[in-house]
Design a protein around this motif. Structure first.
Motif, short mmCIF file in Angstrom:
data_model
loop_
_atom_site.label_atom_id
_atom_site.label_comp_id
_atom_site.label_asym_id
_atom_site.label_seq_id
_atom_site.Cartn_x
_atom_site.Cartn_y
_atom_site.Cartn_z
N VAL A 1 -0.78 -7.11 -7.28
CA VAL A 1 -0.06 -7.98 -6.33
C VAL A 1 -1.06 -8.67 -5.41
O VAL A 1 -1.82 -8.02 -4.70
CB VAL A 1 0.95 -7.17 -5.50
N THR A 2 -1.04 -10.00 -5.42
CA THR A 2 -1.91 -10.75 -4.51
C THR A 2 -1.29 -10.84 -3.12
O THR A 2 -1.94 -10.60 -2.11
CB THR A 2 -2.18 -12.16 -5.05
N ARG A 3 -0.02 -11.22 -3.09
CA ARG A 3 0.72 -11.33 -1.83
C ARG A 3 2.16 -10.89 -2.08
O ARG A 3 2.67 -11.02 -3.20
CB ARG A 3 0.70 -12.75 -1.28
N ARG B 1 -2.44 -5.52 1.98
CA ARG B 1 -1.77 -6.49 1.11
C ARG B 1 -1.03 -7.50 1.99
O ARG B 1 -0.08 -7.13 2.69
CB ARG B 1 -0.76 -5.78 0.20
N PRO B 2 -1.45 -8.75 2.04
CA PRO B 2 -0.77 -9.75 2.86
C PRO B 2 0.73 -9.80 2.54
O PRO B 2 1.11 -9.94 1.37
CB PRO B 2 -1.47 -11.06 2.49
N ALA C 1 -2.59 -7.01 10.96
CA ALA C 1 -2.75 -8.46 10.86
C ALA C 1 -2.35 -9.02 9.50
O ALA C 1 -2.23 -10.24 9.34
CB ALA C 1 -4.21 -8.84 11.15
N ASP C 2 -2.15 -8.15 8.52
CA ASP C 2 -1.73 -8.62 7.20
C ASP C 2 -0.23 -8.90 7.13
O ASP C 2 0.26 -9.34 6.08
CB ASP C 2 -2.08 -7.58 6.13
N LEU C 3 0.49 -8.65 8.21
CA LEU C 3 1.94 -8.83 8.21
C LEU C 3 2.33 -10.09 8.98
O LEU C 3 1.86 -10.32 10.09
CB LEU C 3 2.63 -7.62 8.84
N THR C 4 3.23 -10.86 8.37
CA THR C 4 3.85 -12.01 9.03
C THR C 4 5.36 -11.82 8.95
O THR C 4 5.90 -11.58 7.88
CB THR C 4 3.47 -13.33 8.33
#
Length: 257
Positions: free
Chosen positions: A105-107, A199-200, A226-229
């Protein structure tokens, strides 16, 4: 290459970055068409989950089997890594997939994911889901879908009827197994897990639904940092049909970021 275990709807640019799209219960892979048309530069693989659409309906229907099916689809199409997009129950599958095989999984994109839901609520919902759901004609089925999909444009309701309704056992029915549906509600009552660190991840909760809890979001913040939006969408649960342009725009920005 091995044969894919699921029916797959292909869309977009075959040379584009791959995106595996996982729908929610009662759904099908073609339901993502508005997003695939809004983001045609991507290589979309919209699967019909086990128990749904034109994929096999036979069990098992547990999360681990759905994860294995999804990874087998990637293998069958020669895809080592992909962005994974999951809506509702598909969001739970996508989260478990990313934990089981983060290297694939990339994103990760979670559209109002249904994960770690209240067991008593899921019992009630599962019991209600046991009843037969059939219609005397296409018009009656369309009217019921339009009522349950408040906020979804009429042309997308029409597309759902065209893609997902069939005559079966003497009546008009949506193309999914009710047994698989009942099992899915049970799977959504399992203890909540969060995406793995590193993992973004983009989470889009629907403000007009109550699937995503603040407690789970806080656990995601703690794990991902910081990888979480997190970007809430002012819509009902079918956010990518109700607010296609907004969801597509946020997805584009996340993938390009």
């Amino acid at each position: 290459m091995p044969e894919a275990p699921l029916h797959v709807h292909l869309a977009g640019d075959p040379a584009g970055a791959p995106v595996l799209a996982l729908h929610g219960v009662t759904g099908h892979g073609l339901r993502f068409r508005p997003l695939t048309e809004a983001l045609p530069a991507l290589r979309w693989l919209g699967v019909d989950l086990r128990g749904h659409g034109r994929s096999p309906w036979a069990p098992p229907w547990r999360l681990e089997q759905h994860v294995a099916d999804a990874l087998a689809v990637l293998d069958a199409h020669g895809i080592e890594r992909a962005t994974v997009v999951g809506h509702s129950f598909g969001g739970a599958i996508a989260t478990h997939l990313t934990r089981a095989a983060p290297e694939r999984v990339t994103r990760l994109v979670l559209l109002d994911p249904a994960i770690g839901l209240d067991p008593e609520d899921m019992l009630q919902t599962a019991e209600e889901s046991r009843a037969d759901e059939s219609y005397p004609d296409r018009e009656a089925a369309r009217a019921a879908k339009e009522e349950s999909w408040a906020g979804v444009p009429p042309e997308l309701v029409d597309a759902e009827v065209e893609a997902h309704l069939e005559q079966r056992d003497g009546a008009w029915r949506w193309r999914y197994s009710r047994a698989a549906l009942v099992a899915a509600w049970g799977e959504m009552a399992r203890e909540a897990v969060v995406p793995p660190a590193g993992r973004p991840t983009l989470i889009m909760p629907a403000t007009g639904a109550d699937f995503v809890s603040e407690k789970w979001l806080e656990a995601c913040r703690t794990e991902l940092g910081a990888d979480l939006t997190i970007t809430p969408v002012d819509s009902g649960h079918m956010l990518y049909l109700e607010r296609t342009a907004e969801v597509a725009g946020r997805l584009r920005g996340f993938l390009e970021g």
